[in-house]
Enzyme design. Structure first.
Site, PDB file in Angstrom:
ATOM      1  N   SER A   1     101.942  14.629  15.033  1.00 50.48           N
ATOM      2  CA  SER A   1     101.865  13.834  16.107  1.00 50.48           C
ATOM      3  C   SER A   1     102.764  14.506  17.144  1.00 50.48           C
ATOM      4  O   SER A   1     103.554  15.259  16.626  1.00 50.48           O
ATOM      5  CB  SER A   1     102.129  12.392  16.081  1.00 50.48           C
TER       6      SER A   1
ATOM      7  N   TYR B   1     108.010   6.167  11.642  1.00 46.80           N
ATOM      8  CA  TYR B   1     106.864   7.070  12.111  1.00 46.80           C
ATOM      9  C   TYR B   1     107.368   8.669  12.392  1.00 46.80           C
ATOM     10  O   TYR B   1     106.516   9.662  11.633  1.00 46.80           O
ATOM     11  CB  TYR B   1     106.381   6.581  13.283  1.00 46.80           C
TER      12      TYR B   1
END
Lengths: 275, 224
Positions: free
Chosen positions: A146, A159
């Site tokens: 990401s 995350y």
């Protein structure tokens, strides 16, 4: 640098392959002439993917796979070896996009987010990389990280910890596999039109907070906001084709939006300011 | 700064030498090797008696060879990462409650730059760097500061001086001499080149200050 191109008719496996970016990757691999195993933990998404990819006929196969379960990974490898002989392209895409405070994150939050986003990738590499190296034919591993794997925000520490690790894994693998038959690429998407907004609702029971009371209204508001925002994002099939181009080129990184450039520059410049 | 506690993570305690040279009272928090429960790790930090101004988490270099077959990901990545999370968020919660405090992560310089260390070590170090940067971002609106101090394997640098400076001023980074501008640029160039080769995605509404933690003033960068 991988030494040979991936050939048409090779076998690919995509985790989280029945929706979002994973489905886009699966579609792009099918377009490129690969046999594809669409692997996913969600039966509803597998059903929808069967319908969506139905025209691919025998070129596509479906497998229920929970990437946090080592036994299921071993079964997937057995399936590949027994039925197809060899796996060539492994796309470790399954992930959960749950944000929130690190300081308030529970054991269950940590376990779920890192089990899927980092351990699920490590498990895929552990399971299939020895097989891919051993058969010696051209292969490639793609891991979905990401932009949160390169830069941080103030509400995504768990995350980012996982996604930073995924970027590092692929950079290390590229060095380790240099000159061999297997390449590696990390995908760092920005906004893509996916269902990442509904992941909190798919949290398995074993990763639930034991004493949490879910605020349905807050959850619904958050989902609506992200759904509307991501609807403006890039099409997953377009991202899938970017990934295929990255595989063909043995690119180290695939990004999905040039507009992220200033944010990564800001991190580089922060480090440079202390050098 | 009146008192601090140190927590060591990993097999190698070499960075701890920098703590010993600090002219400050240092307590050492011993966490059982097998302890990975986040709530327990947090509680261990949150219940240390007395006033604590800083927590220093030191991470040693992984001395294993580049290739280990098979890799023990559990021992080399998953467990230490979980322990780091428990300790760091425990300190964040304690200091946020107290309204002051400095959290320092002391990590090998292998975390920054092109891949040179073993892949498991690289994964662990980068994950901890992401975690620490995100913790700084989350605590940015509070008086609590989170710093990452990188050390090189040679151990020849003046780590204690840099630690003392970080404890006093709370900058985002303190780099060891081997993290040169060339090394930083060598890492970021292929990333930025790849982004430049990508088309622009659809325009999105402004969703706020992503990466605001890297703003030079917010990071406490030295003025040039």
């Amino acid at each position: 640098m991988r030494i040979h191109p991936i050939q048409s008719g090779s076998l690919g496996l995509v985790t989280g392959g029945a929706s979002g970016i994973g489905l886009g990757i699966a579609q792009a691999l099918i377009e490129a002439g690969l046999q594809v195993i669409v692997a996913d933990v969600r039966d509803d998404h597998l059903g929808e993917a069967r319908t969506r990819l139905g025209s691919a006929g025998d070129q596509v196969h479906f497998l229920r796979l929970d990437v946090t379960d080592r036994a299921q990974w071993r079964a997937a490898r057995q399936l590949v070896e027994d039925r197809f002989g060899a796996l060539h392209v492994l796309c470790l895409n399954a992930g959960v996009g749950v944000l929130g405070s690190m300081l308030e994150a529970s054991d269950a939050d940590w376990e779920w987010i890192t089990s899927v986003n980092l351990d699920g990738v490590l498990a895929g590499v552990e399971t299939f990389l020895p097989h891919m190296v051993a058969h010696g034919r051209p292969g490639h591993i793609v891991a979905t990280s990401s932009m949160g794997g390169l830069i941080v925000a103030n509400d995504g520490g768990v995350y980012s910890a996982a996604k930073f690790g995924v970027v590092a894994l692929i950079e290390g693998l590229r060095r380790d596999l240099q000159g061999g038959s297997v390449g590696a690429t990390v995908l760092c998407p920005a906004a893509v039109n996916t269902n990442i907004y509904d992941h909190e609702r798919m949290r398995p029971t074993i990763f639930q907070h034991p004493d949490a009371v879910r605020d349905e209204q807050a959850l619904e508001d958050m989902e609506t906001f992200h759904k509307q925002l991501l609807a403006l994002g890039r099409d997953p099939v377009e991202v899938g084709r970017m990934v295929w181009n990255g595989i063909e080129a043995d690119a180290p990184y695939v990004f999905t939006d040039r507009n992220v450039w200033p944010t990564l520059v800001s991190r580089r410049d922060a480090l440079l300011a202390f050098a | 700064m009146s008192s601090l506690i140190g927590v060591a993570l990993g097999d190698d305690s070499s960075p701890a030498f920098g703590l010993g040279a600090l002219a400050l009272p240092i307590g050492r928090l011993e966490v059982a090797d097998g302890e990975t429960n986040i709530s327990t790790l947090r509680a261990a930090v949150e219940t240390v008696p007395g006033a604590i101004d800083a927590l220093i988490l030191t991470i040693g270099s992984d001395q294993r060879a580049l290739s280990e077959d098979p890799v023990d990901w559990e021992r080399r990545v998953r467990l230490p990462l979980r322990r780091a999370f428990g300790v760091l968020t425990g300190a964040g919660r304690r200091f946020r409650q107290a309204g002051h405090g400095v959290i320092v992560v002391v990590a090998p310089s292998a975390a920054i730059g092109p891949a040179e260390s073993s892949t498991p070590e690289l994964v662990l170090l980068r994950s901890i760097v992401g975690m620490a940067e995100a913790l700084r971002a989350e605590l940015q609106a509070t008086p609590v500061r989170v710093s990452i101090v990188f050390h090189d394997d040679a151990g020849s640098e003046n780590l204690s001086t840099r630690l003392a400076d970080v404890l006093a001023t709370g900058p985002m980074y303190s780099l060891s001499a081997d993290i040169s501008p060339e090394r930083i640029n060598a890492y970021f160039k292929p990333l930025l080149d790849a982004i430049e080769q990508t088309s622009a995605g659809p325009p999105l509404p402004d969703i706020g200050p992503m990466a605001a933690v890297y703003d030079l003033a917010a990071a406490g960068a030295p003025s040039r």
